[in-house]
Design an enzyme around this catalytic site. Structure first.
Site, PDB file in Angstrom:
ATOM      1  N   CYS A  47       8.222 -29.206  10.266  1.00 57.69           N
ATOM      2  CA  CYS A  47       7.480 -30.183   9.457  1.00 57.69           C
ATOM      3  C   CYS A  47       6.067 -30.462   9.959  1.00 57.69           C
ATOM      4  O   CYS A  47       5.298 -31.119   9.267  1.00 57.69           O
ATOM      5  CB  CYS A  47       8.244 -31.498   9.421  1.00 57.69           C
ATOM      6  SG  CYS A  47       8.452 -32.170  11.085  1.00 57.69           S
ATOM      7  N   ASP A  49       5.271 -32.383  12.472  1.00 60.62           N
ATOM      8  CA  ASP A  49       5.176 -33.616  13.262  1.00 60.62           C
ATOM      9  C   ASP A  49       4.960 -33.247  14.725  1.00 60.62           C
ATOM     10  O   ASP A  49       5.337 -32.163  15.168  1.00 60.62           O
ATOM     11  CB  ASP A  49       6.446 -34.466  13.104  1.00 60.62           C
ATOM     12  CG  ASP A  49       6.520 -35.112  11.732  1.00 60.62           C
ATOM     13  OD1 ASP A  49       5.486 -35.145  11.042  1.00 60.62           O
ATOM     14  OD2 ASP A  49       7.608 -35.566  11.346  1.00 60.62           O
ATOM     15  N   CYS A  72       8.583 -38.823  11.880  1.00 58.80           N
ATOM     16  CA  CYS A  72       9.494 -39.603  11.051  1.00 58.80           C
ATOM     17  C   CYS A  72      10.349 -40.535  11.921  1.00 58.80           C
ATOM     18  O   CYS A  72      10.332 -40.429  13.157  1.00 58.80           O
ATOM     19  CB  CYS A  72      10.400 -38.638  10.291  1.00 58.80           C
ATOM     20  SG  CYS A  72      11.443 -37.717  11.430  1.00 58.80           S
ATOM     21  N   CYS A 116      14.704 -32.860  13.583  1.00 58.55           N
ATOM     22  CA  CYS A 116      13.798 -33.868  14.138  1.00 58.55           C
ATOM     23  C   CYS A 116      14.017 -34.081  15.636  1.00 58.55           C
ATOM     24  O   CYS A 116      13.122 -34.547  16.337  1.00 58.55           O
ATOM     25  CB  CYS A 116      13.955 -35.186  13.396  1.00 58.55           C
ATOM     26  SG  CYS A 116      13.713 -35.028  11.618  1.00 58.55           S
TER      27      CYS A 116
HETATM   28 FE1  FES Z   1       9.261 -34.070  11.127  1.00 56.55          FE
HETATM   29 FE2  FES Z   1      11.453 -35.489  11.335  1.00 56.55          FE
HETATM   30  S1  FES Z   1      10.513 -34.824   9.482  1.00 56.55           S
HETATM   31  S2  FES Z   1      10.290 -34.598  12.947  1.00 56.55           S
END
Ligand code: FES
Length: 137
Positions: A47, A49, A72, A116
């Site tokens: 994602c 992140d 998230c 995640c």
């Molecule tokens: Fe990216 Fe959870 S959606 S770490």
């Protein structure tokens, strides 16, 4: 009619364990270490992140962890949870840390959120690797 529609945010919250919610709402060890013994930063390949981890090592064990995560709720929660989990661990213990172990210990994650927990495991291991590079340990 909008009032009768389920709120997707409420569904998501209901899928998280009490531990996930607790650490998301009250994160532990967030922040920075000045001149850490080891540090690493990575983006989640799924994602994008991002998490940064800084560690202090004392006598071959994790003495202090600080983290900064842009992500998230489960990414924040697993960052906080893992930072407490590894306190006092040997570097070899951290080498074997997996995202599954973090996800299991925090009470599980919904199927679409399992990825995640990868950040906390990967970045902690990378911070230990950075410590070894810098210290020659
Ligand atoms: Fe990216 Fe959870 S959606 S770490």
């Amino acid at each position: 009619m909008t009032g009768t529609r389920p709120n997707p945010n409420n569904r998501e919250v209901a899928a998280y364990s009490d531990l996930v919610m607790e650490h998301f709402q009250n994160p532990r060890n967030a922040g920075e270490l000045v001149e850490p013994d080891g540090e690493a930063s990575k983006a989640n390949p799924v994602c994008g992140d991002r998490m940064r981890v800084m560690i202090r090592v004392d006598a071959g064990r994790i003495a202090e962890v600080r983290w900064q995560t842009r992500g998230c709720p489960p990414a924040i929660a697993t960052s906080s949870f893992a930072s407490e989990m590894v306190q006092g661990w040997t570097l070899e213990d951290v080498d074997s840390l997996t995202r599954e172990r973090i996800a299991d210990a925090i009470g599980g994650l919904p199927g679409d959120k399992v990825h995640c927990s990868v950040l906390a495991a990967d970045v902690l291991r990378a911070a230990v690797a950075d410590f070894r590079r810098k210290s020659g340990a």
